[in-house]
Design a protein around this motif. Structure first.
Motif, PDB file in Angstrom:
ATOM      1  N   ASN A 114       5.156  -0.662  -8.616  1.00 26.89           N
ATOM      2  CA  ASN A 114       5.942  -1.473  -7.839  1.00 26.89           C
ATOM      3  C   ASN A 114       5.738  -2.818  -6.588  1.00 26.89           C
ATOM      4  N   GLU A 115       6.099  -4.035  -6.920  1.00 26.87           N
ATOM      5  CA  GLU A 115       5.864  -4.817  -5.969  1.00 26.87           C
ATOM      6  C   GLU A 115       4.000  -4.777  -5.766  1.00 26.87           C
ATOM      7  N   ASN A 116       3.283  -4.851  -7.053  1.00 24.51           N
ATOM      8  CA  ASN A 116       1.316  -4.583  -7.182  1.00 24.51           C
ATOM      9  C   ASN A 116       1.151  -5.881  -6.579  1.00 24.51           C
ATOM     10  N   TRP A 117       2.172  -6.754  -6.584  1.00 28.75           N
ATOM     11  CA  TRP A 117       1.403  -8.198  -5.911  1.00 28.75           C
ATOM     12  C   TRP A 117       1.466  -7.366  -4.090  1.00 28.75           C
ATOM     13  N   GLY A 118       1.275  -6.725  -3.781  1.00 27.48           N
ATOM     14  CA  GLY A 118       2.063  -6.825  -2.604  1.00 27.48           C
ATOM     15  C   GLY A 118       1.480  -5.093  -1.791  1.00 27.48           C
ATOM     16  N   CYS A 119       2.636  -4.235  -1.165  1.00 28.90           N
ATOM     17  CA  CYS A 119       2.637  -3.526  -0.530  1.00 28.90           C
ATOM     18  C   CYS A 119       1.867  -1.937  -1.692  1.00 28.90           C
ATOM     19  N   GLY A 120       2.783  -2.324  -3.024  1.00 30.61           N
ATOM     20  CA  GLY A 120       1.867  -1.409  -4.253  1.00 30.61           C
ATOM     21  C   GLY A 120       0.252  -1.869  -4.797  1.00 30.61           C
ATOM     22  N   GLY A 121      -0.265  -2.904  -4.336  1.00 29.64           N
ATOM     23  CA  GLY A 121      -2.425  -2.915  -4.228  1.00 29.64           C
ATOM     24  C   GLY A 121      -2.839  -4.164  -3.935  1.00 29.64           C
ATOM     25  N   GLY A 172      -0.499   2.038  -7.684  1.00 29.81           N
ATOM     26  CA  GLY A 172      -0.822   2.044  -6.418  1.00 29.81           C
ATOM     27  C   GLY A 172      -2.265   2.517  -6.235  1.00 29.81           C
ATOM     28  N   SER A 173      -1.958   4.101  -6.830  1.00 25.59           N
ATOM     29  CA  SER A 173      -2.348   4.574  -5.628  1.00 25.59           C
ATOM     30  C   SER A 173      -2.840   6.260  -6.664  1.00 25.59           C
ATOM     31  N   GLY A 174      -2.030   5.908  -7.364  1.00 19.31           N
ATOM     32  CA  GLY A 174      -2.408   7.540  -8.329  1.00 19.31           C
ATOM     33  C   GLY A 174      -2.684   7.378  -9.485  1.00 19.31           C
ATOM     34  N   THR A 175      -2.743   8.001 -10.749  1.00 18.08           N
ATOM     35  CA  THR A 175      -4.124   7.877 -11.576  1.00 18.08           C
ATOM     36  C   THR A 175      -3.080   8.070 -12.965  1.00 18.08           C
ATOM     37  N   ILE A 176      -2.787   7.551 -13.382  1.00 18.32           N
ATOM     38  CA  ILE A 176      -2.940   7.617 -15.471  1.00 18.32           C
ATOM     39  C   ILE A 176      -2.431   8.829 -15.678  1.00 18.32           C
ATOM     40  N   GLN A 177      -3.646  10.115 -15.053  1.00 16.53           N
ATOM     41  CA  GLN A 177      -3.285  11.397 -15.391  1.00 16.53           C
ATOM     42  C   GLN A 177      -1.492  11.827 -15.068  1.00 16.53           C
ATOM     43  N   GLU A 178      -1.675  11.292 -13.499  1.00 21.58           N
ATOM     44  CA  GLU A 178      -0.730  11.773 -12.869  1.00 21.58           C
ATOM     45  C   GLU A 178       0.809  11.234 -13.385  1.00 21.58           C
ATOM     46  N   GLY A 205      11.152   4.844  -4.928  1.00 17.87           N
ATOM     47  CA  GLY A 205      11.240   3.755  -4.293  1.00 17.87           C
ATOM     48  C   GLY A 205      10.771   2.855  -5.059  1.00 17.87           C
ATOM     49  N   GLY A 206      11.162   1.278  -4.721  1.00 21.66           N
ATOM     50  CA  GLY A 206       9.713   1.051  -3.591  1.00 21.66           C
ATOM     51  C   GLY A 206       8.154   1.345  -2.940  1.00 21.66           C
ATOM     52  N   CYS A 207       7.845   0.710  -1.955  1.00 23.62           N
ATOM     53  CA  CYS A 207       6.873   0.747  -1.618  1.00 23.62           C
ATOM     54  C   CYS A 207       6.476   2.045  -1.555  1.00 23.62           C
ATOM     55  N   PHE A 208       7.273   2.996  -1.347  1.00 22.35           N
ATOM     56  CA  PHE A 208       6.592   4.498  -1.426  1.00 22.35           C
ATOM     57  C   PHE A 208       6.524   4.804  -2.556  1.00 22.35           C
ATOM     58  N   ALA A 209       6.989   4.363  -3.667  1.00 22.81           N
ATOM     59  CA  ALA A 209       6.401   4.280  -4.810  1.00 22.81           C
ATOM     60  C   ALA A 209       5.385   5.112  -5.615  1.00 22.81           C
ATOM     61  N   ASP A 210       4.725   3.837  -5.009  1.00 21.47           N
ATOM     62  CA  ASP A 210       3.111   3.872  -4.981  1.00 21.47           C
ATOM     63  C   ASP A 210       1.708   4.342  -3.992  1.00 21.47           C
TER      64      ASP A 210
END
Ligand code: AHR
Length: 509
Positions: free
Chosen positions: A174-181, A130-136, A71-76
């Motif tokens: 991705n778009e961390n100002w919006g869908c990415g968090g 956005g919703s992951g972790t550094i480890q991931e 993604g895109g928004c899906f990536a986060d």
């Protein structure tokens, strides 16, 4: 008939046109992946390891250099471990950004890498910040690229991939100002720096790291980000700018039914790309005067309202000659900024937004935008040279646009005649709906066109598009002429795009 002059200086070399300017974007959205590029091995549709052969062939024909995923928004909201291992064990998730459809993760890292192998393009992996972790994030890079016997490399081997993949491009967020968090730029910049630190260059796999940059003309985001990162943290920052005819996401306009005024507004919005790129580059220059950080336009293209009655969150839209003009204008702009733009990815490759290809069951159609990418492909890896055109002007009801746009490149390789001559590629768009225009191509007196010129012309009524009943209604026509001398005339009908590919010879200085 209007007249214009296009002046070309083949001896004034400006910058290398990275093939990556002709990149594409693929997201788990609507029918881009499933029922798009990926049909699965058991499908009746001819496929290789689940990838549609007709789509792979069409994309190979474009010399597609790089494909962005997932993604895109899906990536986060993508967790890569959901998409590896036996398919029956893969986690089913809800694609909350795009329609709430259930995503079964049957297309994951191995499938994406297989798609890139078949197309012969570079993968560009968008990593979840956005919703992951550094480890991931760190683990994903290790899983894909580590050679040795680490547990993650062993897991990749167990899943069928013995050798590490080469992964050059990673985007972190991705778009961390919006869908990415919904982050502020300073918060994102700090997060980005932590994430990128742990994405390592395993087994000599050098990473080109891309930080989430601005949307459209948000120069504040660029300023905040650039004040907090440097070229040790990021090789590039992204820019997303979509052409929305009305300029507003609330009511974007229809893909096929549009007025003349809406057409000119669309072109006006598209041409803002130039001002937006220049604006961000000016801000970047203040913090990075040596230009060590590139601009990556990793989402661009037209975005219209969804078709009436369509499921929401699918973003399927038809593609007319208007889209072809939009593509030609953007690609000319990217070529002309190839000194600072390292990559551009149109959204999206199949069945979503300004797609190259639309599918219906076993059938595919190539869109007018595909035709433009096919015409422009010779610019890839060539050298931009100085050129200028009398832009003329066009428009209606108070909307005025420059009608003509051009870019010119020469190929570094000598032409087969071996006399120091070079291959030249000239692309011109006539965005006027009213005026056919005769364009005089002028070389300096010391330079000549010689031999065979291939002239491709894409031209149709602005609302024309390809359908499954008439898949080649809009298609470029090609002719050959023998050219000599330093001036030539080409005629561009209203609403057309022309590509000339021929040889020039510099006779003396
Ligand atoms: O391309 C569709 C969406 O547009 C992407 O997921 C997102 O990054 C952008 O807002």
């Amino acid at each position: 008939m209007k007249k214009a002059v296009l002046t070309i200086h083949p001896d004034k070399k400006l910058s290398h046109i990275a093939p990556e300017l002709y990149g594409q974007f693929s997201e788990h959205l609507g029918r881009c992946i499933y029922d798009g590029v990926f049909v699965g091995e058991s499908s009746d549709i001819p496929n290789t390891n689940g990838m549609r052969n007709d789509i792979v062939d069409a994309l190979r024909n474009l010399n597609l250099p790089v494909l962005r995923w997932p993604g895109g928004c899906f990536a986060d909201e993508y967790h890569w471990k959901d998409g590896i291992g036996p398919k029956e064990n893969r986690r089913k998730i809800i694609n909350s950004n795009w329609g709430g459809f259930v995503e079964d993760n049957s297309f994951g890292t191995h499938e994406f890498m297989e798609l890139c192998r078949q197309i012969d393009c570079e993968p560009y992996i968008a990593i979840n910040l956005g919703s992951g972790t550094i480890q991931e994030a760190a683990d994903w890079v290790e899983y894909m690229t580590a050679k040795d016997t680490s547990s993650l490399a062993e897991l990749r081997k167990e899943n069928g991939q013995e050798e590490p993949w080469k992964v050059k491009y990673i985007g972190i967020g991705n778009e961390n100002w919006g869908c990415g968090g919904s982050m502020s730029a300073d918060y994102y910049a700090n997060e980005y720096k932590r994430y990128q630190q742990f994405c390592k260059p395993y087994s000599g796999n050098a990473l080109y790291k891309i930080a989430c940059g601005p949307s459209a003309d948000d120069y504040c985001w660029t300023r905040e980000l650039m004040s907090r990162i440097n070229h040790f943290h990021a090789n590039g920052i992204s820019l997303h700018y979509y052409t929305i005819p009305t300029g507003s996401f609330e009511k974007k306009g229809n893909a096929i039914n549009f007025t003349e005024k809406e057409y000119y507004e669309t072109i006006f919005q598209t041409l803002r790309m130039e001002e937006i790129i220049n604006g961000h580059l000016r801000v970047m220059d203040k913090f990075d005067p040596e230009h060590k950080i590139d601009l990556v336009v990793d989402e661009w293209g037209t975005w219209y309202d969804e078709e009436p009655g369509a499921d929401s969150g699918v973003l399927y839209q038809q593609n007319t000659m208007r889209d072809a003009i939009v593509a030609a204008l953007n690609l000319n702009i990217f070529n002309k900024h190839s000194d600072r733009i390292a990559m551009a990815n149109i959204a999206q490759v199949v069945n979503v937004l300004q797609a190259m290809i639309l599918t219906d069951g076993a059938q595919i159609i190539k869109t007018p935008t595909y035709e433009v990418f096919n015409m422009y492909k010779e610019h890839q890896n060539a050298t931009l040279v100085k050129s200028s055109i009398d832009a003329l002007s066009s428009g209606c009801d108070g909307v005025t646009i420059p009608a003509l746009s051009e870019s010119v490149s020469i190929s570094e390789a000598d032409s087969p005649s071996g006399n120091g001559s070079k291959k030249i590629t000239i692309t011109v768009a006539n965005a006027s709906l009213a005026d056919d225009t005769e364009i005089e191509l002028c070389l300096p007196e010391t330079t000549q066109f010689i031999g065979e010129a291939t002239i491709s012309l894409l031209h149709d009524e602005v609302h024309s598009y390809n359908t499954f009943g008439q898949p080649e209604k809009v298609k470029a026509a090609e002719r050959k002429e023998t050219w000599n001398g330093n001036k030539q005339i080409i005629t561009l009908p209203a609403c057309s795009i022309c590509k000339v590919h021929c040889t020039v010879c510099i006779t003396s200085k």
